[in-house]
Design an enzyme around this catalytic site. Structure first.
Site, PDB file in Angstrom:
ATOM      1  N   PHE A  34       0.850  -1.191   0.000  1.00 31.35           N
ATOM      2  CA  PHE A  34       0.000   0.000   0.000  1.00 31.35           C
ATOM      3  C   PHE A  34       0.886   1.241   0.000  1.00 31.35           C
ATOM      4  O   PHE A  34       1.676   1.451   0.918  1.00 31.35           O
ATOM      5  CB  PHE A  34      -0.898  -0.008   1.241  1.00 31.35           C
ATOM      6  CG  PHE A  34      -1.779   1.208   1.366  1.00 31.35           C
ATOM      7  CD1 PHE A  34      -2.866   1.388   0.518  1.00 31.35           C
ATOM      8  CD2 PHE A  34      -1.539   2.161   2.344  1.00 31.35           C
ATOM      9  CE1 PHE A  34      -3.688   2.508   0.638  1.00 31.35           C
ATOM     10  CE2 PHE A  34      -2.360   3.274   2.482  1.00 31.35           C
ATOM     11  CZ  PHE A  34      -3.440   3.451   1.620  1.00 31.35           C
ATOM     12  N   GLY A  35       0.763   2.029  -1.049  1.00 34.16           N
ATOM     13  CA  GLY A  35       1.509   3.291  -1.144  1.00 34.16           C
ATOM     14  C   GLY A  35       0.608   4.452  -0.767  1.00 34.16           C
ATOM     15  O   GLY A  35      -0.514   4.551  -1.261  1.00 34.16           O
ATOM     16  N   GLY A  47       2.369   7.636  -0.069  1.00 33.44           N
ATOM     17  CA  GLY A  47       3.240   8.796  -0.256  1.00 33.44           C
ATOM     18  C   GLY A  47       3.730   8.795  -1.687  1.00 33.44           C
ATOM     19  O   GLY A  47       2.944   8.624  -2.625  1.00 33.44           O
ATOM     20  N   GLU A  77      13.843   3.553   1.950  1.00 31.93           N
ATOM     21  CA  GLU A  77      13.121   4.110   3.100  1.00 31.93           C
ATOM     22  C   GLU A  77      13.820   3.741   4.396  1.00 31.93           C
ATOM     23  O   GLU A  77      13.188   3.419   5.389  1.00 31.93           O
ATOM     24  CB  GLU A  77      11.668   3.604   3.102  1.00 31.93           C
ATOM     25  CG  GLU A  77      10.925   3.837   1.807  1.00 31.93           C
ATOM     26  CD  GLU A  77      10.820   5.308   1.418  1.00 31.93           C
ATOM     27  OE1 GLU A  77      10.992   6.175   2.307  1.00 31.93           O
ATOM     28  OE2 GLU A  77      10.610   5.592   0.243  1.00 31.93           O
TER      29      GLU A  77
HETATM   30  C1  BEZ Z   1       4.767   5.501   0.262  1.00 33.47           C
HETATM   31  O1  BEZ Z   1       3.670   5.064   0.422  1.00 33.47           O
HETATM   32  O2  BEZ Z   1       5.027   6.178  -0.687  1.00 33.47           O
HETATM   33  C2  BEZ Z   1       5.815   5.238   1.274  1.00 33.47           C
HETATM   34  C3  BEZ Z   1       5.825   5.983   2.411  1.00 33.47           C
HETATM   35  C4  BEZ Z   1       6.784   5.748   3.345  1.00 33.47           C
HETATM   36  C5  BEZ Z   1       7.740   4.771   3.142  1.00 33.47           C
HETATM   37  C6  BEZ Z   1       7.715   4.021   1.983  1.00 33.47           C
HETATM   38  C7  BEZ Z   1       6.765   4.265   1.034  1.00 33.47           C
END
Ligand code: BEZ
Length: 210
Positions: A33-34, A36, A110
């Site tokens: 699930f993204g 960000g 990350e």
């Molecule tokens: C994202 O959903 O884009 C994301 C956010 C934080 C860490 C890794 C991915």
């Protein structure tokens, strides 16, 4: 409406599988699930994607970034999730094509305090269990409950190897506005993200005008 591939084919999507998420199939499915930057720049091989919501959480710009949208000298802000009963977070669930190397790469990207969790998200085709990267509140980059004015001030000024922090906030809000239609979100469900962006734009504009 399909813009930038939220519903259509997305960069990195190798084939579209019409099965419902979680349908009985040959290989075990791994969904991510993204919420960000993965929404607008997934940079991962995936075989399907679905607009999705994660219940009982809220998205906040409460994670310092010194490696993407800021520097050690001036840390930017990127999003993480915090528990928020009865709230929900809009994003995109991706079915990952080749989980082990892909997750290793995202773990590295990350590396500043995010941990992988398994959480249930809801798509238009039903619920599915997805991996979600959440910043541990005890990690040294976690900002915590920061006033919107301060967050916006940081975002208006920070810049890192991946670009301007303001650009990150713009991309996020633009992606969410598209998802809002696809997921039929209420108007006020993006209030926080819009507020941060509007404040940051105003500060950046006044800086440009001198
Ligand atoms: C994202 O959903 O884009 C994301 C956010 C934080 C860490 C890794 C991915």
């Amino acid at each position: 409406m399909t813009v930038r591939g939220v519903s259509g084919a997305r960069p990195g999507e190798t084939s579209r599988d019409p099965r419902a998420p979680g349908a009985a199939g040959a290989e075990p499915e791994v969904w991510l699930f993204g919420y960000g930057s993965l929404i607008w720049r997934p940079e991962l091989e995936h075989t399907a994607h679905e607009p999705a919501v994660l219940p009982d959480h809220a998205r906040r710009f409460w994670q310092r970034s010194t490696d993407h949208r800021g520097t050690e000298a001036f840390a930017g802000r990127v999003v993480t999730l915090v528990p928020a009963p009865a709230r929900r977070v809009a994003g995109v669930a991706f079915r990952i094509a080749d989980p082990a190397p892909t997750l290793a790469r995202i773990d590295h990207r990350e590396k500043q305090g995010y941990q992988r969790r398994e959480l249930v998200v809801h798509t238009r085709r039903g619920p599915l269990t997805a991996l979600v990267y959440v910043a541990d509140p005890h990690n040294p980059y976690f900002v915590g409950d920061e006033p919107a004015a301060r967050t916006a001030e940081v975002i208006a000024h920070a810049r890192g190897p991946s670009g301007d922090n303001l650009e990150y906030a713009r991309e996020l809000v633009a992606s969410l506005e598209l998802l809002r239609h696809e997921l039929a979100l209420a108007e006020d469900e993006l209030a926080y993200e819009r507020e941060i962006l509007a404040r940051a734009e105003a500060l950046a504009g006044s800086r440009r005008r001198g």
